[in-house]
Design a protein around this motif. Structure first.
Motif, mmCIF file in Angstrom:
data_model
loop_
_atom_site.group_PDB
_atom_site.id
_atom_site.type_symbol
_atom_site.label_atom_id
_atom_site.label_comp_id
_atom_site.label_asym_id
_atom_site.label_seq_id
_atom_site.Cartn_x
_atom_site.Cartn_y
_atom_site.Cartn_z
ATOM 1 N N TYR A 59 43.299 29.007 37.489
ATOM 2 C CA TYR A 59 43.286 29.693 38.789
ATOM 3 C C TYR A 59 43.978 28.848 39.858
ATOM 4 O O TYR A 59 44.765 29.373 40.650
ATOM 5 C CB TYR A 59 41.860 30.023 39.223
ATOM 6 C CG TYR A 59 41.855 30.699 40.569
ATOM 7 C CD1 TYR A 59 42.256 32.027 40.706
ATOM 8 C CD2 TYR A 59 41.501 29.991 41.723
ATOM 9 C CE1 TYR A 59 42.296 32.648 41.950
ATOM 10 C CE2 TYR A 59 41.543 30.606 42.972
ATOM 11 C CZ TYR A 59 41.940 31.923 43.074
ATOM 12 O OH TYR A 59 42.001 32.521 44.312
ATOM 13 N N ASP A 60 43.702 27.560 39.887
ATOM 14 C CA ASP A 60 44.317 26.700 40.909
ATOM 15 C C ASP A 60 45.842 26.740 40.815
ATOM 16 O O ASP A 60 46.532 26.745 41.838
ATOM 17 C CB ASP A 60 43.809 25.266 40.779
ATOM 18 C CG ASP A 60 42.364 25.116 41.247
ATOM 19 O OD1 ASP A 60 41.835 26.038 41.912
ATOM 20 O OD2 ASP A 60 41.762 24.072 40.919
ATOM 21 N N GLY A 61 46.377 26.765 39.611
ATOM 22 C CA GLY A 61 47.830 26.855 39.448
ATOM 23 C C GLY A 61 48.378 28.182 39.957
ATOM 24 O O GLY A 61 49.426 28.228 40.624
ATOM 25 N N LEU A 62 47.656 29.258 39.676
ATOM 26 C CA LEU A 62 48.080 30.575 40.168
ATOM 27 C C LEU A 62 47.907 30.667 41.683
ATOM 28 O O LEU A 62 48.722 31.302 42.368
ATOM 29 C CB LEU A 62 47.289 31.673 39.462
ATOM 30 C CG LEU A 62 47.603 31.798 37.972
ATOM 31 C CD1 LEU A 62 46.582 32.683 37.280
ATOM 32 C CD2 LEU A 62 49.009 32.325 37.771
ATOM 33 N N LEU A 96 43.881 39.603 45.318
ATOM 34 C CA LEU A 96 44.679 38.778 44.398
ATOM 35 C C LEU A 96 45.851 39.597 43.851
ATOM 36 O O LEU A 96 46.965 39.085 43.722
ATOM 37 C CB LEU A 96 43.815 38.255 43.246
ATOM 38 C CG LEU A 96 42.608 37.408 43.646
ATOM 39 C CD1 LEU A 96 41.873 36.938 42.400
ATOM 40 C CD2 LEU A 96 42.999 36.236 44.518
ATOM 41 N N ARG A 97 45.606 40.867 43.543
ATOM 42 C CA ARG A 97 46.683 41.754 43.079
ATOM 43 C C ARG A 97 47.737 41.907 44.173
ATOM 44 O O ARG A 97 48.939 41.838 43.902
ATOM 45 C CB ARG A 97 46.116 43.105 42.673
ATOM 46 C CG ARG A 97 47.168 44.103 42.213
ATOM 47 C CD ARG A 97 46.597 45.465 41.896
ATOM 48 N NE ARG A 97 45.896 45.979 43.063
ATOM 49 C CZ ARG A 97 44.676 46.499 43.036
ATOM 50 N NH1 ARG A 97 44.018 46.611 41.911
ATOM 51 N NH2 ARG A 97 44.098 46.923 44.139
ATOM 52 N N ASP A 98 47.286 42.063 45.399
ATOM 53 C CA ASP A 98 48.226 42.212 46.512
ATOM 54 C C ASP A 98 49.075 40.952 46.671
ATOM 55 O O ASP A 98 50.292 41.033 46.862
ATOM 56 C CB ASP A 98 47.469 42.497 47.812
ATOM 57 C CG ASP A 98 46.757 43.844 47.779
ATOM 58 O OD1 ASP A 98 47.091 44.700 46.920
ATOM 59 O OD2 ASP A 98 45.855 44.026 48.609
ATOM 60 N N ARG A 132 50.873 29.081 43.137
ATOM 61 C CA ARG A 132 52.068 29.896 42.930
ATOM 62 C C ARG A 132 52.117 31.091 43.884
ATOM 63 O O ARG A 132 53.158 31.370 44.470
ATOM 64 C CB ARG A 132 52.123 30.397 41.495
ATOM 65 C CG ARG A 132 53.352 31.286 41.230
ATOM 66 C CD ARG A 132 53.313 31.958 39.891
ATOM 67 N NE ARG A 132 53.298 30.996 38.809
ATOM 68 C CZ ARG A 132 53.138 31.337 37.534
ATOM 69 N NH1 ARG A 132 52.997 32.610 37.205
ATOM 70 N NH2 ARG A 132 53.115 30.419 36.601
ATOM 71 N N TYR A 133 50.979 31.801 44.025
ATOM 72 C CA TYR A 133 50.977 33.050 44.789
ATOM 73 C C TYR A 133 50.367 32.930 46.184
ATOM 74 O O TYR A 133 50.377 33.896 46.936
ATOM 75 C CB TYR A 133 50.230 34.138 44.011
ATOM 76 C CG TYR A 133 50.908 34.516 42.722
ATOM 77 C CD1 TYR A 133 52.188 35.059 42.734
ATOM 78 C CD2 TYR A 133 50.280 34.335 41.504
ATOM 79 C CE1 TYR A 133 52.829 35.407 41.554
ATOM 80 C CE2 TYR A 133 50.902 34.686 40.314
ATOM 81 C CZ TYR A 133 52.173 35.225 40.348
ATOM 82 O OH TYR A 133 52.801 35.566 39.183
ATOM 83 N N GLY A 134 49.817 31.778 46.513
ATOM 84 C CA GLY A 134 49.226 31.599 47.835
ATOM 85 C C GLY A 134 47.913 32.336 48.021
ATOM 86 O O GLY A 134 47.611 32.775 49.133
ATOM 87 N N PHE A 135 47.131 32.458 46.960
ATOM 88 C CA PHE A 135 45.825 33.104 47.088
ATOM 89 C C PHE A 135 44.993 32.376 48.139
ATOM 90 O O PHE A 135 44.881 31.156 48.109
ATOM 91 C CB PHE A 135 45.059 33.087 45.761
ATOM 92 C CG PHE A 135 45.706 33.844 44.650
ATOM 93 C CD1 PHE A 135 46.499 34.961 44.881
ATOM 94 C CD2 PHE A 135 45.511 33.439 43.331
ATOM 95 C CE1 PHE A 135 47.088 35.658 43.835
ATOM 96 C CE2 PHE A 135 46.090 34.130 42.278
ATOM 97 C CZ PHE A 135 46.885 35.239 42.532
ATOM 98 N N ALA A 136 44.388 33.144 49.042
ATOM 99 C CA ALA A 136 43.585 32.550 50.106
ATOM 100 C C ALA A 136 42.205 32.121 49.624
ATOM 101 O O ALA A 136 41.620 31.179 50.157
ATOM 102 C CB ALA A 136 43.436 33.544 51.256
ATOM 103 N N LEU A 137 41.669 32.801 48.622
ATOM 104 C CA LEU A 137 40.300 32.542 48.186
ATOM 105 C C LEU A 137 40.222 31.365 47.229
ATOM 106 O O LEU A 137 40.939 31.320 46.228
ATOM 107 C CB LEU A 137 39.729 33.779 47.493
ATOM 108 C CG LEU A 137 39.575 35.020 48.367
ATOM 109 C CD1 LEU A 137 39.220 36.229 47.505
ATOM 110 C CD2 LEU A 137 38.507 34.779 49.417
#
Length: 80
Positions: free
Chosen positions: A34-37, A12-14, A40-45
């Protein structure tokens, strides 16, 4: 609206390109934060693969964000 400090670890930091940020949110619960972030950042998890902590203690995804809290999204850790 709540102002939170959000901490990111590992993948997530990466993806976010930072280890923390201050966030103003109107989300009803931590999952929505979390869903909004994630968007925004394209988190895979998905949230189901993470733990969430508030002010140093594990929390439930359906808890409402509290003004001034420190929220950590913690991905699974692999090891050998």
């Amino acid at each position: 609206m709540s102002r939170l400090t959000v901490l990111y670890f590992a993948s997530l930091r990466d993806a976010a390109g930072r280890d923390a940020e201050t966030l103003d949110t109107q989300a009803d619960d931590l999952r929505a934060v979390y869903d909004g972030l994630r968007e925004r950042y394209g988190f895979a998890l998905p949230a189901e693969r993470l733990r969430v902590a508030v002010d140093g203690a594990f929390a439930q995804w359906d808890e409402a964000p509290r003004e001034g809290s420190e929220v950590a999204f913690i991905p699974p850790v692999s090891g050998g």
